[in-house]
Motif scaffolding. Structure first.
Motif, mmCIF file in Angstrom:
data_model
loop_
_atom_site.group_PDB
_atom_site.id
_atom_site.type_symbol
_atom_site.label_atom_id
_atom_site.label_comp_id
_atom_site.label_asym_id
_atom_site.label_seq_id
_atom_site.Cartn_x
_atom_site.Cartn_y
_atom_site.Cartn_z
ATOM 1 N N UNK A 225 0.788 -1.128 -0.017
ATOM 2 C CA UNK A 225 0.078 -0.100 -0.066
ATOM 3 C C UNK A 225 0.861 1.330 0.161
ATOM 4 N N UNK A 226 1.860 1.183 0.805
ATOM 5 C CA UNK A 226 2.686 2.388 0.641
ATOM 6 C C UNK A 226 3.453 2.705 -0.566
ATOM 7 N N UNK A 227 3.690 1.427 -1.362
ATOM 8 C CA UNK A 227 4.320 1.529 -2.866
ATOM 9 C C UNK A 227 3.334 2.077 -3.632
ATOM 10 N N UNK A 228 2.138 1.712 -3.765
ATOM 11 C CA UNK A 228 1.206 2.029 -4.821
ATOM 12 C C UNK A 228 0.676 3.224 -4.548
ATOM 13 N N UNK A 229 0.197 3.568 -3.149
ATOM 14 C CA UNK A 229 -0.198 4.746 -2.986
ATOM 15 C C UNK A 229 0.725 5.959 -3.334
ATOM 16 N N UNK A 230 2.017 5.597 -3.127
ATOM 17 C CA UNK A 230 3.191 6.533 -3.505
ATOM 18 C C UNK A 230 2.944 6.848 -5.093
ATOM 19 N N UNK A 231 3.144 5.761 -5.635
ATOM 20 C CA UNK A 231 2.836 5.643 -7.036
ATOM 21 C C UNK A 231 1.718 6.490 -7.712
ATOM 22 N N UNK A 232 0.657 6.168 -7.325
ATOM 23 C CA UNK A 232 -0.520 6.985 -7.742
ATOM 24 C C UNK A 232 -0.492 8.495 -7.342
ATOM 25 N N UNK A 233 -0.285 8.716 -6.150
ATOM 26 C CA UNK A 233 0.083 10.228 -5.883
ATOM 27 C C UNK A 233 1.170 10.824 -6.737
ATOM 28 N N UNK A 234 2.149 10.230 -6.879
ATOM 29 C CA UNK A 234 3.127 10.594 -7.810
ATOM 30 C C UNK A 234 2.798 10.807 -9.136
ATOM 31 N N UNK A 235 1.959 9.885 -9.544
ATOM 32 C CA UNK A 235 1.428 9.908 -10.727
ATOM 33 C C UNK A 235 0.410 11.374 -11.084
ATOM 34 N N UNK A 236 -0.215 11.488 -10.144
ATOM 35 C CA UNK A 236 -1.020 12.674 -10.146
ATOM 36 C C UNK A 236 -0.337 13.959 -10.133
ATOM 37 N N UNK A 237 0.424 14.175 -9.274
ATOM 38 C CA UNK A 237 1.268 15.449 -8.762
ATOM 39 C C UNK A 237 2.814 15.652 -9.301
ATOM 40 N N UNK A 238 3.320 14.535 -9.638
ATOM 41 C CA UNK A 238 4.779 14.552 -10.020
ATOM 42 C C UNK A 238 4.849 15.724 -11.080
ATOM 43 N N UNK A 239 4.344 15.449 -12.339
ATOM 44 C CA UNK A 239 4.361 16.344 -13.345
ATOM 45 C C UNK A 239 4.070 17.715 -13.132
#
Length: 164
Positions: A80-94
């Motif tokens: 959950x830590x990995x996938x939540x980070x990936x989803x949040x970074x997908x939304x906010x990183x760019x």
């Protein structure tokens, strides 16, 4: 650990050495270890974010859950830590990267084209201002302080503690 693609086999048998030299697969010679291609934090500025399951959850010796519960909890925590980070970074990183790039470009431009010319202008203009300021202090403040010092130099204070 260096991957196998960077390791070179060096045979000790002279007969094998001739085969080794004629083999085109071993023609590349690496003089230094390759850089890690996935180094996303090479300076270690986010070392404090390395959080493992055991850093967050721990069971003392007197309390133990079932082994499967503990194992699955660990797996779910890490996943959950990995996938939540990936989803949040997908939304906010760019968007955050874009805003950060614009902000740093703006700050760099302001520093280069506004702040540094003003600082250099002040450095150029300061010697005459310093001379004028020193002259004004010598003309007005220094005589006033000297006069006050001479007037007040004749005052003596005796402090006596009275016992009651």
């Amino acid at each position: 650990m260096i991957p196998d693609q960077y390791l070179i086999e060096c045979p000790m048998d002279p007969d094998e050495e001739q085969k080794y030299q004629n083999n085109p697969a071993n023609t590349t010679v690496y003089t230094e270890a390759p850089q890690k291609l996935d180094a996303r934090d090479p300076r270690g500025i986010n070392k404090h974010l390395k959080v493992d399951f055991s850093d967050v959850l721990a069971e003392p010796e007197s309390f133990h859950s079932f082994d499967k519960v503990w194992t699955w909890s660990d797996i779910l925590f890490e996943s959950s830590k990995l996938w939540c980070y990936r989803i949040i970074s997908l939304l906010f990183a760019v968007p955050v990267s874009l805003i950060s790039g614009i902000l740093f470009a703006l700050l760099g431009c302001l520093h280069i084209w506004c702040a540094m010319p003003c600082i250099q202008l002040c450095n150029i203009c300061m010697p005459p201002v310093r001379t004028l300021w020193a002259s004004l202090l010598d003309m007005f403040v220094a005589p006033l302080c000297a006069s006050l010092g001479r007037c007040l130099s004749s005052i003596y204070l005796n402090v006596v503690k009275q016992r009651v």
